[in-house]
Design a protein around this motif. Structure first.
Motif, PDB file in Angstrom:
ATOM      1  N   GLN A 107       0.824  -1.200   0.000  1.00 41.70           N
ATOM      2  CA  GLN A 107       0.000   0.000   0.000  1.00 41.70           C
ATOM      3  C   GLN A 107       0.865   1.261   0.000  1.00 41.70           C
ATOM      4  O   GLN A 107       0.587   2.211  -0.737  1.00 41.70           O
ATOM      5  CB  GLN A 107      -0.939   0.003   1.203  1.00 41.70           C
ATOM      6  CG  GLN A 107      -2.052  -1.000   1.099  1.00 41.70           C
ATOM      7  CD  GLN A 107      -2.887  -1.073   2.366  1.00 41.70           C
ATOM      8  OE1 GLN A 107      -2.550  -0.492   3.389  1.00 41.70           O
ATOM      9  NE2 GLN A 107      -3.981  -1.811   2.292  1.00 41.70           N
ATOM     10  N   GLY A 110       2.380   1.766  -3.379  1.00 43.08           N
ATOM     11  CA  GLY A 110       1.397   2.313  -4.312  1.00 43.08           C
ATOM     12  C   GLY A 110       1.177   3.802  -4.115  1.00 43.08           C
ATOM     13  O   GLY A 110       0.980   4.546  -5.078  1.00 43.08           O
ATOM     14  N   ASN A 113       4.376   5.656  -5.423  1.00 43.79           N
ATOM     15  CA  ASN A 113       4.384   5.649  -6.891  1.00 43.79           C
ATOM     16  C   ASN A 113       3.208   6.404  -7.479  1.00 43.79           C
ATOM     17  O   ASN A 113       3.135   6.550  -8.696  1.00 43.79           O
ATOM     18  CB  ASN A 113       4.374   4.217  -7.421  1.00 43.79           C
ATOM     19  CG  ASN A 113       5.723   3.579  -7.321  1.00 43.79           C
ATOM     20  OD1 ASN A 113       6.735   4.252  -7.291  1.00 43.79           O
ATOM     21  ND2 ASN A 113       5.738   2.265  -7.261  1.00 43.79           N
ATOM     22  N   SER A 115       0.103   5.528  -7.856  1.00 42.51           N
ATOM     23  CA  SER A 115      -0.588   4.695  -8.832  1.00 42.51           C
ATOM     24  C   SER A 115      -2.075   5.019  -8.919  1.00 42.51           C
ATOM     25  O   SER A 115      -2.742   4.579  -9.837  1.00 42.51           O
ATOM     26  CB  SER A 115      -0.390   3.218  -8.491  1.00 42.51           C
ATOM     27  OG  SER A 115      -0.948   2.929  -7.231  1.00 42.51           O
ATOM     28  N   PHE A 118      -4.445   2.781  -5.174  1.00 50.40           N
ATOM     29  CA  PHE A 118      -3.880   2.103  -4.020  1.00 50.40           C
ATOM     30  C   PHE A 118      -4.982   1.496  -3.170  1.00 50.40           C
ATOM     31  O   PHE A 118      -6.133   1.865  -3.273  1.00 50.40           O
ATOM     32  CB  PHE A 118      -2.985   3.040  -3.201  1.00 50.40           C
ATOM     33  CG  PHE A 118      -3.675   4.255  -2.652  1.00 50.40           C
ATOM     34  CD1 PHE A 118      -4.267   4.229  -1.418  1.00 50.40           C
ATOM     35  CD2 PHE A 118      -3.717   5.428  -3.383  1.00 50.40           C
ATOM     36  CE1 PHE A 118      -4.899   5.335  -0.904  1.00 50.40           C
ATOM     37  CE2 PHE A 118      -4.350   6.538  -2.890  1.00 50.40           C
ATOM     38  CZ  PHE A 118      -4.944   6.497  -1.646  1.00 50.40           C
ATOM     39  N   GLU A 122      -3.171  -4.814  -3.796  1.00 48.30           N
ATOM     40  CA  GLU A 122      -2.129  -5.444  -2.986  1.00 48.30           C
ATOM     41  C   GLU A 122      -2.510  -6.868  -2.581  1.00 48.30           C
ATOM     42  O   GLU A 122      -1.634  -7.679  -2.329  1.00 48.30           O
ATOM     43  CB  GLU A 122      -1.780  -4.611  -1.755  1.00 48.30           C
ATOM     44  CG  GLU A 122      -2.814  -4.597  -0.678  1.00 48.30           C
ATOM     45  CD  GLU A 122      -3.888  -3.549  -0.898  1.00 48.30           C
ATOM     46  OE1 GLU A 122      -4.913  -3.631  -0.224  1.00 48.30           O
ATOM     47  OE2 GLU A 122      -3.714  -2.677  -1.741  1.00 48.30           O
TER      48      GLU A 122
END
Length: 175
Positions: A107, A110, A113, A115, A118, A122
């Protein structure tokens, strides 16, 4: 007259005891400051999605840098506490703590990054870890209880090799 060995009379040497107390003190301080770490997101700028200092610049696609800091602190603080718990736990089951550790790590990755999605994927990454860890921890538990009950491993292997229905296998888990 016999002389006593000083190492045998004191279970922990003075230097090792100081080291243990020092490390324990650091752990206590880390646990005590976790609320301050969590609420540190309030010190980030709320109205901008970029933040410049003389050392670094943070640009984010989130609504503001404060939102990014809130997301990161919301994942980093439980991750820190789980790491402390994992490395200080002396119980046989402490390996299962790796599952929530992996979840919070994915998490946090994410979020860093950015993303966008998130807290959604995962589980896909954690399932292989769970497929390895959960059976290993359960087998450790079964072997410990087998030793406590006095059963030998041959009887344990026989029981594992017997053909049973799914319902019987589920009932055996709860006995």
């Amino acid at each position: 007259m016999k002389q006593q060995n000083s190492k045998l009379s004191t279970p922990i040497s003075r230097d090792k005891g100081r080291k243990i107390l020092f490390i324990g003190g650091i752990i206590v301080i880390l646990i005590a400051i976790t609320p301050f770490i969590f609420y540190s997101y309030k010190s980030f700028p709320e109205d901008s999605n970029s933040w410049e200092t003389s050392f670094f610049t943070i640009n984010t696609s989130y609504n503001s840098v404060m939102h990014l800091a809130w997301y990161v602190s919301g994942k980093a603080v439980p991750l820190l506490l789980l790491f402390i718990w994992f490395f200080t736990c002396k119980h046989w089951w402490h390996w299962i703590i790796l599952v929530p550790l992996a979840m919070y790590s994915f998490q946090l990755w994410g979020i860093i990054n950015e993303s966008g999605g998130f807290d959604e994927v995962e589980l896909i990454y954690i399932i292989p870890l769970m497929m390895v860890l959960v059976p290993i921890v359960y087998l450790i538990r079964a072997k410990l209880f087998s030793r406590i009950r006095g059963n030998d491993l041959e009887e344990f292997e026989e029981e594992l090799g017997r053909k049973r229905t799914i319902w019987h296998q589920i009932m055996d888990l709860f006995r």
